[in-house]
Write a protein that holds these residues in place. Sequence first.
Motif, PDB file in Angstrom:
ATOM      1  N   THR A 418       0.746  -1.287   0.109  1.00 55.72           N
ATOM      2  CA  THR A 418       0.059  -0.075  -0.032  1.00 55.72           C
ATOM      3  C   THR A 418       0.754   1.220   0.094  1.00 55.72           C
ATOM      4  O   THR A 418       0.402   2.496   0.302  1.00 55.72           O
ATOM      5  CB  THR A 418      -0.968  -0.049   1.228  1.00 55.72           C
ATOM      6  N   PHE A 419       2.090   1.221  -0.261  1.00 56.90           N
ATOM      7  CA  PHE A 419       3.005   2.194  -0.430  1.00 56.90           C
ATOM      8  C   PHE A 419       2.602   3.240  -1.370  1.00 56.90           C
ATOM      9  O   PHE A 419       1.886   2.870  -2.437  1.00 56.90           O
ATOM     10  CB  PHE A 419       4.397   1.871  -0.788  1.00 56.90           C
ATOM     11  N   LYS A 420       2.789   4.700  -1.199  1.00 58.79           N
ATOM     12  CA  LYS A 420       2.074   5.498  -2.111  1.00 58.79           C
ATOM     13  C   LYS A 420       2.251   5.304  -3.664  1.00 58.79           C
ATOM     14  O   LYS A 420       1.418   5.620  -4.476  1.00 58.79           O
ATOM     15  CB  LYS A 420       2.791   6.992  -1.558  1.00 58.79           C
ATOM     16  N   THR A 421       3.440   4.761  -4.026  1.00 58.46           N
ATOM     17  CA  THR A 421       3.755   4.602  -5.335  1.00 58.46           C
ATOM     18  C   THR A 421       3.214   3.310  -6.134  1.00 58.46           C
ATOM     19  O   THR A 421       3.266   3.045  -7.090  1.00 58.46           O
ATOM     20  CB  THR A 421       5.217   4.832  -5.755  1.00 58.46           C
ATOM     21  N   MET A 422       2.737   2.503  -5.057  1.00 58.80           N
ATOM     22  CA  MET A 422       2.033   1.334  -5.665  1.00 58.80           C
ATOM     23  C   MET A 422       0.526   1.444  -5.645  1.00 58.80           C
ATOM     24  O   MET A 422      -0.265   0.924  -6.325  1.00 58.80           O
ATOM     25  CB  MET A 422       2.052   0.282  -4.358  1.00 58.80           C
ATOM     26  N   VAL A 423       0.057   2.857  -5.228  1.00 62.33           N
ATOM     27  CA  VAL A 423      -1.089   3.085  -5.259  1.00 62.33           C
ATOM     28  C   VAL A 423      -1.809   4.123  -6.240  1.00 62.33           C
ATOM     29  O   VAL A 423      -2.746   4.058  -6.905  1.00 62.33           O
ATOM     30  CB  VAL A 423      -1.800   3.591  -3.788  1.00 62.33           C
ATOM     31  N   GLU A 424      -0.856   5.258  -6.393  1.00 63.00           N
ATOM     32  CA  GLU A 424      -1.368   6.520  -7.077  1.00 63.00           C
ATOM     33  C   GLU A 424      -0.686   6.317  -8.365  1.00 63.00           C
ATOM     34  O   GLU A 424       0.384   5.959  -8.773  1.00 63.00           O
ATOM     35  CB  GLU A 424      -0.916   7.719  -6.273  1.00 63.00           C
ATOM     36  N   GLU A 425      -1.734   6.958  -9.373  1.00 61.88           N
ATOM     37  CA  GLU A 425      -1.254   7.003 -10.665  1.00 61.88           C
ATOM     38  C   GLU A 425      -0.012   8.037 -10.893  1.00 61.88           C
ATOM     39  O   GLU A 425      -0.261   9.135 -10.314  1.00 61.88           O
ATOM     40  CB  GLU A 425      -2.373   7.268 -11.493  1.00 61.88           C
ATOM     41  N   ILE A 426       0.993   7.832 -11.390  1.00 61.07           N
ATOM     42  CA  ILE A 426       2.260   8.676 -11.838  1.00 61.07           C
ATOM     43  C   ILE A 426       2.187   8.970 -13.061  1.00 61.07           C
ATOM     44  O   ILE A 426       2.580  10.134 -13.389  1.00 61.07           O
ATOM     45  CB  ILE A 426       3.423   7.864 -11.197  1.00 61.07           C
ATOM     46  N   PHE A 427       2.101   8.402 -13.941  1.00 61.24           N
ATOM     47  CA  PHE A 427       2.022   8.248 -15.377  1.00 61.24           C
ATOM     48  C   PHE A 427       3.551   8.951 -16.085  1.00 61.24           C
ATOM     49  O   PHE A 427       3.859   9.968 -16.440  1.00 61.24           O
ATOM     50  CB  PHE A 427       1.069   9.582 -15.792  1.00 61.24           C
ATOM     51  N   GLY A 428       4.524   8.178 -15.493  1.00 64.65           N
ATOM     52  CA  GLY A 428       5.635   8.269 -15.865  1.00 64.65           C
ATOM     53  C   GLY A 428       6.684   6.918 -16.034  1.00 64.65           C
ATOM     54  O   GLY A 428       6.173   6.132 -15.326  1.00 64.65           O
ATOM     55  N   PRO A 429       8.143   7.064 -16.159  1.00 63.71           N
ATOM     56  CA  PRO A 429       8.598   5.784 -16.258  1.00 63.71           C
ATOM     57  C   PRO A 429       9.228   5.117 -14.707  1.00 63.71           C
ATOM     58  O   PRO A 429      10.261   5.382 -14.330  1.00 63.71           O
ATOM     59  CB  PRO A 429       9.923   6.136 -16.969  1.00 63.71           C
ATOM     60  N   VAL A 430       8.173   5.081 -14.119  1.00 66.29           N
ATOM     61  CA  VAL A 430       8.441   4.708 -12.560  1.00 66.29           C
ATOM     62  C   VAL A 430       7.621   3.335 -12.155  1.00 66.29           C
ATOM     63  O   VAL A 430       6.276   3.361 -12.383  1.00 66.29           O
ATOM     64  CB  VAL A 430       7.867   5.800 -11.510  1.00 66.29           C
ATOM     65  N   LEU A 431       8.411   2.231 -12.041  1.00 69.71           N
ATOM     66  CA  LEU A 431       7.700   0.950 -11.413  1.00 69.71           C
ATOM     67  C   LEU A 431       8.123   0.616 -10.002  1.00 69.71           C
ATOM     68  O   LEU A 431       9.348   0.959  -9.687  1.00 69.71           O
ATOM     69  CB  LEU A 431       8.386  -0.107 -12.202  1.00 69.71           C
TER      70      LEU A 431
END
Length: 543
Positions: A418-431
């Motif tokens: 549930t970490f933030k970058t697992m949940v929110e859309e970023i729309f960039g080259p981030v996995l």
Amino acid sequence: MNNAYFEVKHPVNEPIKGYMPDAPETLALKEELQRQLEAFVEVPLIIAGQEVRTTHKEKIICPHDHQHVLGEYYIAGESELNLAIAAAEAARREWEHMPWEHRASIFLKAADLLTGKYRAKLAASCMLGQSKNPFQAEIDIICELADFLRFNPYYLQEIYKQQPLSTDGVWNRVEYRALDGFVAAITPFNFTSIGGNLCTAPAMAGNTVLWKPSSTAVLSNYYFMQILMEAGLPAGVINFLPCRGADFGKIVINHPKMAGFHFTGSTNVFNSIWSQVGQNIANYVTYPRLVGETGGKDFIFAHKSADVEALTSALVLGSFEYQGQKCSAASRAYLPASLWTEVKPRLEKAVAAVTMGDVCDFRNLMNAVIDRNSFNNIKNYVDYAKASPDAEVILGGGCDDSVGFFVEPTVILAKTPTFKTMVEEIFGPVLTIYVYPDAELEETLQACDTATVYGLTGAVFAQDRSAIIKIAEALDHAAGNFYINDKPTGAVVGQQPFGGSRASGTNDKAGSAVNLHRWISQRAIKEVLAPRTTTTYPYMTEK
């Protein structure tokens, strides 16, 4: 005289050119890139088939070189939007009643123009204006857009064939009318094919359209609009209107004759439009059709039986092609601990090999993100992960906007699902990757299903067939497009109809007949061949 049945042949997908060194298409594209870099383009509004210029203009820049100005585009204000509404309404009746095969011919011709003499021009504009490499431009603005233009007339034909049953003495039939008003289309920057489809799909079905292209995709969208006009699109059928979203909402979305809304973009914008339509519902002539494809937080879920090399390839290509700016891009992954020790070194090697830079250098896999707002947003997420005790940036993380808006392919290792970058859309080259204990498969599937509000695309990697079935069932509503042992990107018109539900949209699959149904309104006709002349029924003869 239209006294025959005309048939559109079943289309085939446009072949993808390889752009190998010294191939004819490569040489033509490089020449066109140089020509457009040296030119300066003025993009007008197009209302009722006429170019319109206003007092407000904005620059068109190259995202990979933000000091390089390709041209300027004019911005529609309230008066121009009202003119466009009047133009759409003036053109509507004649366009709706044009024989469908003549409407279809226009778009079929546009596809041939696109894939023929204008191929290099359109591809170059997409590369320079939207920062795509030649392959990404080819599959977008050439192949997918041409597929939309060829498959949708075929789908309409098949819809028009569908007729009700008739009984003795009665001929029942159905007419497929356009909607009772115009369609508003708001289109995104990331796929010119989406921009082209969102305005042409309703038009094929007899609707007139007000098209607001993305401000960061104006150039390629304008060139496509020119192709439509050369193909014979009548004036006023599609009106090309770069403008502020607030003005479009105020004038177009609120107008009583707006009968449909075709959208691809952020969930927040679609939510606001839906709310606006609801608040304004009593003022519309008809209930507007709302069709939207919105955000995504797309996943790759790996089972312990997954092929490690195939999984690694999907993680890299699914996450970093076109800088992760695809609605379908993989941005979260769930990997079993038993595989992580094998996947990690392969992933490190693959990411290290990713090349990034100028679109004119055909050796690059990645280019720039679209604009400064996007760059800053992505950087904020990366900085958040760097500072958090619950995550670690294990690959990439560099952001440099000195020349272009470049973000390195970035991999974050999260300690929780549930970490933030697992949940929110970023729309960039981030996995972001969450490594789960093998014994916690059930719990991790639950987390994958419920962690985000989205439901667009997802993929499972496994060789164990029972595991594939189990994972697919657990995630049945988590993705409208689900992939088995493949990356969750690359849907092809006619092969994988595209769209998701939950907060990812209305799932009115682009690239299928389902989408076309939204732009037609049936009229059922019953004709009695020998009308009855009595007012009594047989049962009334009882004495």
